[in-house]
Write a protein that holds these residues in place. Structure first.
Motif, PDB file in Angstrom:
ATOM      1  N   MET A  18       0.952  -1.164   0.073  1.00 50.17           N
ATOM      2  CA  MET A  18       0.033   0.130   0.045  1.00 50.17           C
ATOM      3  C   MET A  18       0.852   1.329  -0.066  1.00 50.17           C
ATOM      4  SD  MET A  18      -2.503  -1.374  -0.461  1.00 50.17           S
ATOM      5  CE  MET A  18      -4.014   0.069  -0.301  1.00 50.17           C
ATOM      6  N   SER A  19       2.182   1.333   0.313  1.00 48.30           N
ATOM      7  CA  SER A  19       2.862   2.468   0.161  1.00 48.30           C
ATOM      8  C   SER A  19       3.350   2.889  -1.071  1.00 48.30           C
ATOM      9  CB  SER A  19       4.187   2.178   1.217  1.00 48.30           C
ATOM     10  OG  SER A  19       4.977   1.203   0.879  1.00 48.30           O
ATOM     11  N   ASN A  20       3.628   1.777  -1.920  1.00 54.45           N
ATOM     12  CA  ASN A  20       4.104   2.299  -3.139  1.00 54.45           C
ATOM     13  C   ASN A  20       3.132   1.574  -4.549  1.00 54.45           C
ATOM     14  OD1 ASN A  20       4.687  -0.588  -3.255  1.00 54.45           O
ATOM     15  ND2 ASN A  20       6.921   0.031  -3.509  1.00 54.45           N
ATOM     16  N   GLU A  21       2.084   1.058  -4.094  1.00 54.75           N
ATOM     17  CA  GLU A  21       1.272   0.181  -5.105  1.00 54.75           C
ATOM     18  C   GLU A  21       1.650  -0.687  -5.798  1.00 54.75           C
ATOM     19  OE1 GLU A  21      -2.065   1.471  -5.238  1.00 54.75           O
ATOM     20  OE2 GLU A  21      -1.496   2.811  -3.272  1.00 54.75           O
ATOM     21  N   GLU A  22       2.844  -1.236  -5.456  1.00 53.28           N
ATOM     22  CA  GLU A  22       3.458  -2.553  -6.147  1.00 53.28           C
ATOM     23  C   GLU A  22       2.516  -3.806  -5.823  1.00 53.28           C
ATOM     24  OE1 GLU A  22       6.180  -4.485  -8.504  1.00 53.28           O
ATOM     25  OE2 GLU A  22       6.061  -2.245  -7.948  1.00 53.28           O
ATOM     26  N   VAL A  23       2.233  -4.517  -6.961  1.00 49.46           N
ATOM     27  CA  VAL A  23       1.599  -5.769  -6.643  1.00 49.46           C
ATOM     28  C   VAL A  23       2.349  -7.044  -7.314  1.00 49.46           C
ATOM     29  CG1 VAL A  23      -0.613  -6.919  -7.689  1.00 49.46           C
ATOM     30  CG2 VAL A  23      -0.857  -4.736  -7.181  1.00 49.46           C
ATOM     31  N   PHE A  24       2.308  -7.943  -6.516  1.00 49.78           N
ATOM     32  CA  PHE A  24       2.973  -9.071  -6.927  1.00 49.78           C
ATOM     33  C   PHE A  24       2.330 -10.550  -6.607  1.00 49.78           C
ATOM     34  CE2 PHE A  24       4.749  -8.317  -2.703  1.00 49.78           C
ATOM     35  CZ  PHE A  24       4.748  -9.799  -2.154  1.00 49.78           C
ATOM     36  N   ILE A  25       2.353 -11.635  -7.422  1.00 48.99           N
ATOM     37  CA  ILE A  25       1.648 -12.600  -7.293  1.00 48.99           C
ATOM     38  C   ILE A  25       2.454 -13.800  -6.932  1.00 48.99           C
ATOM     39  CG2 ILE A  25      -0.060 -14.182  -8.595  1.00 48.99           C
ATOM     40  CD1 ILE A  25      -0.538 -11.675 -10.033  1.00 48.99           C
ATOM     41  N   THR A  26       2.101 -14.651  -5.835  1.00 44.67           N
ATOM     42  CA  THR A  26       2.398 -15.719  -5.270  1.00 44.67           C
ATOM     43  C   THR A  26       1.583 -16.657  -4.926  1.00 44.67           C
ATOM     44  OG1 THR A  26       4.558 -16.666  -4.134  1.00 44.67           O
ATOM     45  CG2 THR A  26       2.950 -15.046  -3.148  1.00 44.67           C
ATOM     46  N   LYS A  27       1.755 -17.996  -4.802  1.00 43.86           N
ATOM     47  CA  LYS A  27       0.906 -18.977  -4.130  1.00 43.86           C
ATOM     48  C   LYS A  27       1.099 -18.535  -2.463  1.00 43.86           C
ATOM     49  CE  LYS A  27       0.729 -22.869  -7.308  1.00 43.86           C
ATOM     50  NZ  LYS A  27       1.215 -24.171  -7.313  1.00 43.86           N
ATOM     51  N   SER A  28      -0.278 -18.673  -1.803  1.00 45.29           N
ATOM     52  CA  SER A  28      -0.428 -18.721  -0.598  1.00 45.29           C
ATOM     53  C   SER A  28      -1.926 -19.303  -0.116  1.00 45.29           C
ATOM     54  CB  SER A  28      -0.402 -17.277  -0.385  1.00 45.29           C
ATOM     55  OG  SER A  28      -0.878 -16.779   1.014  1.00 45.29           O
ATOM     56  N   THR A  29      -1.929 -19.165   1.046  1.00 41.78           N
ATOM     57  CA  THR A  29      -3.168 -19.906   1.891  1.00 41.78           C
ATOM     58  C   THR A  29      -3.881 -18.731   2.600  1.00 41.78           C
ATOM     59  OG1 THR A  29      -2.138 -20.528   3.850  1.00 41.78           O
ATOM     60  CG2 THR A  29      -2.187 -22.185   2.011  1.00 41.78           C
ATOM     61  N   SER A  51       6.965  -4.191   2.076  1.00 43.47           N
ATOM     62  CA  SER A  51       7.177  -5.279   1.503  1.00 43.47           C
ATOM     63  C   SER A  51       8.651  -5.185   0.973  1.00 43.47           C
ATOM     64  CB  SER A  51       6.353  -5.629   0.028  1.00 43.47           C
ATOM     65  OG  SER A  51       6.569  -4.813  -0.918  1.00 43.47           O
ATOM     66  N   ARG A  52       9.110  -6.049   0.188  1.00 43.06           N
ATOM     67  CA  ARG A  52      10.228  -6.079  -0.441  1.00 43.06           C
ATOM     68  C   ARG A  52      10.896  -4.919  -1.342  1.00 43.06           C
ATOM     69  NH1 ARG A  52      10.143  -7.748  -5.534  1.00 43.06           N
ATOM     70  NH2 ARG A  52       8.257  -8.927  -6.101  1.00 43.06           N
ATOM     71  N   THR A  53       9.597  -4.416  -1.844  1.00 43.81           N
ATOM     72  CA  THR A  53       9.848  -3.109  -2.673  1.00 43.81           C
ATOM     73  C   THR A  53       9.685  -1.900  -2.022  1.00 43.81           C
ATOM     74  OG1 THR A  53       7.329  -3.112  -3.327  1.00 43.81           O
ATOM     75  CG2 THR A  53       8.572  -4.297  -4.711  1.00 43.81           C
ATOM     76  N   SER A  54       9.595  -1.872  -0.804  1.00 42.20           N
ATOM     77  CA  SER A  54       9.475  -0.510   0.083  1.00 42.20           C
ATOM     78  C   SER A  54      10.196  -0.651   1.279  1.00 42.20           C
ATOM     79  CB  SER A  54       7.995  -0.227   0.398  1.00 42.20           C
ATOM     80  OG  SER A  54       7.251  -1.026   1.132  1.00 42.20           O
ATOM     81  N   HIS A  55      10.490  -1.519   1.710  1.00 42.29           N
ATOM     82  CA  HIS A  55      11.401  -1.805   2.864  1.00 42.29           C
ATOM     83  C   HIS A  55      12.760  -1.215   2.887  1.00 42.29           C
ATOM     84  CE1 HIS A  55      13.557  -3.617   6.405  1.00 42.29           C
ATOM     85  NE2 HIS A  55      12.311  -3.683   7.021  1.00 42.29           N
ATOM     86  N   PRO A  56      13.198  -0.095   3.783  1.00 42.75           N
ATOM     87  CA  PRO A  56      14.489   0.387   3.749  1.00 42.75           C
ATOM     88  C   PRO A  56      15.789  -0.633   3.486  1.00 42.75           C
ATOM     89  CG  PRO A  56      13.231   1.409   5.262  1.00 42.75           C
ATOM     90  CD  PRO A  56      12.639   0.075   4.820  1.00 42.75           C
TER      91      PRO A  56
END
Length: 83
Positions: A18-29, A51-56
């Motif tokens: 939600m901080s940079n609007e990046e979306v990624f798709i992976t398998k999850s439950t 997430s990995r796209t916004s973590h310092p």
């Protein structure tokens, strides 16, 4: 692996930072009621604050924290206990 202890409902899920609007798709439950459309496909949506796209640590950018505000809040909260 032990039988009967692992989840069976793995599916593709979209995770949105939600901080940079990046979306990624992976398998999850992960359970969710929201959905999102990505490249013509509809996926269950899990919203994340970081997430990995916004973590310092991963981006190499540090964020300035409002430590002064936190300190003032702490002092105001506990000022009644002064001797």
């Amino acid at each position: 692996m032990k039988q009967g202890i692992h989840p069976e409902n793995y599916r593709l899920v979209a995770f949105k930072d939600m901080s940079n609007e990046e979306v990624f798709i992976t398998k999850s439950t992960a359970n969710t009621k929201e959905t999102i459309e990505v490249e013509g496909q509809e996926y269950p949506l899990v919203k994340m604050e970081i997430s990995r796209t916004s973590h310092p640590f991963y981006t190499g950018k540090s964020k300035l924290l409002d430590t002064a505000g936190r300190i003032d809040k702490f002092k105001n909260k506990y000022s009644k206990f002064k001797k």
